[in-house]
Design a protein around this motif. Sequence first.
Motif, PDB file in Angstrom:
ATOM      1  N   VAL A 108       0.827  -1.062  -0.033  1.00  0.00           N
ATOM      2  CA  VAL A 108       0.014   0.120   0.085  1.00  0.00           C
ATOM      3  C   VAL A 108       0.809   1.326  -0.064  1.00  0.00           C
ATOM      4  N   ASP A 109       0.628   1.887  -0.944  1.00  0.00           N
ATOM      5  CA  ASP A 109       1.505   3.574  -1.104  1.00  0.00           C
ATOM      6  C   ASP A 109       1.562   3.891   0.464  1.00  0.00           C
ATOM      7  N   ARG A 110       2.918   4.277   0.608  1.00  0.00           N
ATOM      8  CA  ARG A 110       3.434   4.726   2.146  1.00  0.00           C
ATOM      9  C   ARG A 110       2.547   6.099   2.554  1.00  0.00           C
ATOM     10  N   SER A 111       2.188   6.935   1.563  1.00  0.00           N
ATOM     11  CA  SER A 111       1.533   8.067   1.825  1.00  0.00           C
ATOM     12  C   SER A 111       0.000   7.920   2.090  1.00  0.00           C
ATOM     13  N   LYS A 112      -0.578   6.722   1.635  1.00  0.00           N
ATOM     14  CA  LYS A 112      -2.044   6.335   1.868  1.00  0.00           C
ATOM     15  C   LYS A 112      -2.078   5.314   3.048  1.00  0.00           C
ATOM     16  N   ARG A 113      -1.009   4.806   3.568  1.00  0.00           N
ATOM     17  CA  ARG A 113      -1.229   3.912   4.828  1.00  0.00           C
ATOM     18  C   ARG A 113      -1.954   4.160   5.922  1.00  0.00           C
ATOM     19  N   ASN A 114      -1.704   5.141   6.406  1.00  0.00           N
ATOM     20  CA  ASN A 114      -2.173   5.783   7.764  1.00  0.00           C
ATOM     21  C   ASN A 114      -3.987   5.921   7.313  1.00  0.00           C
ATOM     22  N   SER A 115      -4.171   6.419   6.322  1.00  0.00           N
ATOM     23  CA  SER A 115      -5.733   6.524   6.243  1.00  0.00           C
ATOM     24  C   SER A 115      -6.513   5.419   5.921  1.00  0.00           C
ATOM     25  N   ARG A 116      -5.715   4.622   5.195  1.00  0.00           N
ATOM     26  CA  ARG A 116      -6.224   3.300   4.891  1.00  0.00           C
ATOM     27  C   ARG A 116      -6.537   2.534   6.204  1.00  0.00           C
ATOM     28  N   ILE A 117      -5.651   2.498   7.134  1.00  0.00           N
ATOM     29  CA  ILE A 117      -5.565   1.949   8.304  1.00  0.00           C
ATOM     30  C   ILE A 117      -6.853   2.478   9.168  1.00  0.00           C
ATOM     31  N   GLU A 118      -7.023   3.814   9.247  1.00  0.00           N
ATOM     32  CA  GLU A 118      -8.047   4.329   9.920  1.00  0.00           C
ATOM     33  C   GLU A 118      -9.233   3.881   9.380  1.00  0.00           C
ATOM     34  N   TYR A 119      -9.494   3.835   7.997  1.00  0.00           N
ATOM     35  CA  TYR A 119     -10.657   3.348   7.451  1.00  0.00           C
ATOM     36  C   TYR A 119     -11.104   2.047   7.719  1.00  0.00           C
ATOM     37  N   CYS A 120     -10.122   1.165   7.724  1.00  0.00           N
ATOM     38  CA  CYS A 120     -10.157  -0.345   7.994  1.00  0.00           C
ATOM     39  C   CYS A 120     -10.588  -0.506   9.404  1.00  0.00           C
ATOM     40  N   LEU A 121     -10.027   0.325  10.398  1.00  0.00           N
ATOM     41  CA  LEU A 121     -10.171   0.227  11.908  1.00  0.00           C
ATOM     42  C   LEU A 121     -11.907   0.685  11.881  1.00  0.00           C
ATOM     43  N   GLU A 122     -12.119   1.713  11.354  1.00  0.00           N
ATOM     44  CA  GLU A 122     -13.572   1.948  11.391  1.00  0.00           C
ATOM     45  C   GLU A 122     -14.325   1.202  10.729  1.00  0.00           C
ATOM     46  N   LYS A 123     -14.235   0.792   9.671  1.00  0.00           N
ATOM     47  CA  LYS A 123     -15.165  -0.127   9.049  1.00  0.00           C
ATOM     48  C   LYS A 123     -15.423  -1.422   9.740  1.00  0.00           C
ATOM     49  N   CYS A 124     -14.287  -2.012  10.048  1.00  0.00           N
ATOM     50  CA  CYS A 124     -14.483  -3.311  10.796  1.00  0.00           C
ATOM     51  C   CYS A 124     -14.721  -3.182  12.015  1.00  0.00           C
ATOM     52  N   ARG A 125     -14.926  -2.071  12.712  1.00  0.00           N
ATOM     53  CA  ARG A 125     -15.292  -1.813  14.265  1.00  0.00           C
ATOM     54  C   ARG A 125     -14.321  -2.334  15.084  1.00  0.00           C
ATOM     55  N   ILE A 126     -12.998  -2.088  15.071  1.00  0.00           N
ATOM     56  CA  ILE A 126     -11.986  -2.198  15.934  1.00  0.00           C
ATOM     57  C   ILE A 126     -11.040  -1.245  16.403  1.00  0.00           C
ATOM     58  N   ARG A 127     -11.606  -0.048  16.228  1.00  0.00           N
ATOM     59  CA  ARG A 127     -10.983   1.248  16.598  1.00  0.00           C
ATOM     60  C   ARG A 127     -10.563   1.051  18.025  1.00  0.00           C
ATOM     61  N   GLU A 128     -11.731   0.644  18.610  1.00  0.00           N
ATOM     62  CA  GLU A 128     -11.371   0.682  20.424  1.00  0.00           C
ATOM     63  C   GLU A 128     -10.460  -0.440  20.730  1.00  0.00           C
ATOM     64  N   VAL A 129     -10.005  -1.465  19.978  1.00  0.00           N
ATOM     65  CA  VAL A 129      -8.932  -2.308  20.297  1.00  0.00           C
ATOM     66  C   VAL A 129      -7.838  -2.162  19.584  1.00  0.00           C
ATOM     67  N   ARG A 130      -7.482  -1.111  18.832  1.00  0.00           N
ATOM     68  CA  ARG A 130      -6.233  -0.665  18.243  1.00  0.00           C
ATOM     69  C   ARG A 130      -5.021  -0.946  18.935  1.00  0.00           C
ATOM     70  N   ARG A 131      -5.033  -0.537  19.929  1.00  0.00           N
ATOM     71  CA  ARG A 131      -3.768  -0.616  20.765  1.00  0.00           C
ATOM     72  C   ARG A 131      -3.500  -2.092  21.578  1.00  0.00           C
ATOM     73  N   ARG A 132      -4.554  -2.680  21.511  1.00  0.00           N
ATOM     74  CA  ARG A 132      -4.311  -4.178  21.991  1.00  0.00           C
ATOM     75  C   ARG A 132      -3.788  -5.318  21.415  1.00  0.00           C
ATOM     76  N   LEU A 133      -2.974  -6.022  22.315  1.00  0.00           N
ATOM     77  CA  LEU A 133      -2.363  -7.245  21.832  1.00  0.00           C
ATOM     78  C   LEU A 133      -3.353  -8.238  20.989  1.00  0.00           C
ATOM     79  N   ILE A 134      -2.849  -8.618  19.907  1.00  0.00           N
ATOM     80  CA  ILE A 134      -4.076  -9.467  18.920  1.00  0.00           C
ATOM     81  C   ILE A 134      -4.328 -10.814  19.921  1.00  0.00           C
TER      82      ILE A 134
END
Length: 236
Positions: A108-134
């Motif tokens: 994934v293009d370096r300049s787009k990575r962070n926004s892509r991750i934010e989008y996926c965290l939001e879409k998959c409803r995992i924002r609240e566990v973003r800093r948790r160990l898998i």
Amino acid sequence: MSDPAIEVSNLCKNYGPVQAVDRISFTVQPGELVGFLGPNGAGKSTTMRILTTIMPASSGIAKVFGLDVMDYSMEVRRKLGFLPESVPIYPEMRVEEYLQYRAKLKEVDRSKRNSRIEYCLEKCRIREVRRRLIGTLSKGYRQRVGLADALIADPPLLILDEPTAGLDPVQIRETLHTIRELAGSHTVLLSTHILPEVEASCDRVIIINRGTLHWDGKLSELSGTMPSLELELRGP
Ligand code: ATP
């Protein structure tokens, strides 16, 4: 006319004496959300592993957007996101770290990575566990991290192998809701062995049993046509 998102023709796969997939043919058009159903051992995962280039077919043709999966495996991989039945994720990594790692791996293009991750965290409803160990996450959350991974490079096709297996009814509802949302902008092939799961979500289903194709069409036309298999899929 554009190529089908998926085209499978006379596909066969045997594991030694076991004929896991036996001359299956179907197509999925761009934009469709198609349920891929069958009881345990029907050959769903095998078909999906062939489509995602993880294993070769024994014979027959499998194409993704017109590309033969054997001849163009790298190109095919870029066109699809795959959620395998057992999500191979790293227990010692934090969710965010894992998605960064996967985004880099999938170029994934370096300049787009962070926004892509934010989008996926939001879409998959995992924002609240973003800093948790898998490793500390419930199965439901791990499945959603796997879904975020499938989505990270924004592929036009999503192949999801039993994304609701082992989830409780609330998690199943949430996951199906997310998949329906994703289907607005992605072609989706969704496998399950539980018919009610797809009843509300997909308007077309492909049913396989013991490696062979049993039904390809609308769910509304299924009732009465195959009562025994339907019963098996519905469960007790
Ligand atoms: P499930 O819902 O249980 O995952 P499935 O529809 O995905 O089932 P597959 O996993 O594709 O079915 O299995 C189809 C058949 O192939 C089964 O009989 C299974 O036992 C067999 N099989 C699958 N993988 C292998 C393997 N690596 N080696 C030998 N046999 C296998």
